[in-house]
Write an enzyme that holds these catalytic residues in place. Structure first.
Site: not given
Ligand code: NI
Length: 156
Positions: A46, A51, A90-91, A132-133, A136
């Protein structure tokens, strides 16, 4: 189409509130396309627009290859009482993993790129990814509410 730079957790933008998308302009469509390419390149599950430095309420979730959800102005409209505690990453926080406590199942309501509202329900990994997304979009990172961080050896 382009690969965008994914911001690192130290970037203060990640702590900001994302704004609703009022109109799905060609710029938003381009953002969705670029985010998809960026997500695939990074091999993530995701990605939120913040981000890549865009403070708009736009996220992508793809926990099964080829099953990509584009979520514009998403909100969680159902959370199961049943919970799950599983590993999450997380990226924007590379090489760090932790156990989070999330609902086992959630339903999200969002707009697609045509502006149509739809609902999607996911359990397990998909529910974690939605939560999670969407976090953000409110400046929240999984490390804010992690149950415990994992040692690298525990990931094998
Ligand atoms: Ni993330």
């Amino acid at each position: 189409m382009a690969i965008l730079k994914i911001l690192n957790k130290k970037d203060p933008i990640l702590r900001k509130q994302s704004r609703p998308v009022e109109e799905i302009t060609p710029r938003i469509i381009r953002l969705l396309d670029d985010m998809r390419d960026t997500l695939h390149k990074a091999e993530g599950a995701g990605l939120a627009a913040v981000q890549v430095g865009v403070l708009r309420r736009v996220v992508l979730v793809e926990t099964e290859p080829g099953e990509l959800y584009e979520l514009i102005n998403p909100e969680i409209i159902y959370r199961s009482e049943e919970r799950q505690q599983q590993a999450e990453g997380c990226l924007s926080i590379p090489d760090e993993w932790g156990i989070t406590d999330r609902p086992m199942t959630v339903t999200v309501r969002a707009q697609n790129r045509s502006g149509e509202w739809y609902e999607v329900t996911g359990s397990g990994l998909k529910a974690r990814a939605f939560c999670h997304e969407l976090d953000h979009l409110d400046g929240v990172l999984f490390t804010d509410h992690v149950v415990r961080m994992l040692d690298p050896e525990e990931l094998e």
